[in-house]
Design a protein around this motif. Structure first.
Motif: not given
Length: 172
Positions: A73, A88, A90-92, A141, A145
């Protein structure tokens, strides 16, 4: 998801500080790498690296990486009038907005639907190291993280303060 988590920066941003739960039990620690590199490792109770955060070379964004050094992220500040705002990515699990009123110590973290997924509060006084109370309401999250994200907000604000101080000192 969990109750309250408490953690703090060091005044000089270097060294180990503890992470506590609401029962004042140590659940991990922060390894603040140095005052010059502005990086942090979030460690579990046994001292294993879980998440890392840092400013990549020549970048204004805060990078969040997993224990294998894979970026998961990116945190960036957004200009906002009379408030503090960050995003933010977050790539997920997508983008999250972090917002706070201009002079408030309370921050909300909202998902794409503007649902509250976490909140944190700066609980330190002016002349103390920054300390935070984090409440995670998210299943997407992890606490680690989110701690890296909160420390990123802290580091970006430190950079802004230092830049403002240097600008004020350099003016005539």
């Amino acid at each position: 998801m969990s109750g309250s988590i408490f953690f703090k920066d060091n005044f000089f941003s270097a060294g180990i500080t503890e992470i506590y739960n609401e029962n004042q039990e140590q659940i991990g620690s922060l390894n603040l790498k140095s005052a010059f590199s502005s990086s942090v490792e979030i460690l579990d109770r046994d001292g294993n690296v879980m998440i890392k955060g840092n400013f990549p070379f020549f970048s204004r964004g805060w990078s969040v990486k997993d224990k294998h050094d894979q970026e998961i992220g990116k945190l960036k500040q957004r200009l906002s009038f009379l408030s503090k705002k960050f995003v933010y990515q977050s790539y997920r699990s997508g983008d999250y907005i972090i917002r706070s009123e201009a002079f408030s110590k309370d921050y909300d973290i909202l998902d794409q639907n503007e649902s509250l997924v976490a909140e944190f509060r700066k609980i330190s006084n002016f002349f103390q190291s920054s300390a935070y109370n984090l409440k995670n309401h998210s299943s997407n999250l992890s606490n680690e993280e989110l701690i890296a994200v909160v420390m990123g907000v802290n580091m970006i604000q430190k950079q802004n303060s230092a830049a403002a101080s240097n600008g004020a000192a350099g003016g005539s």
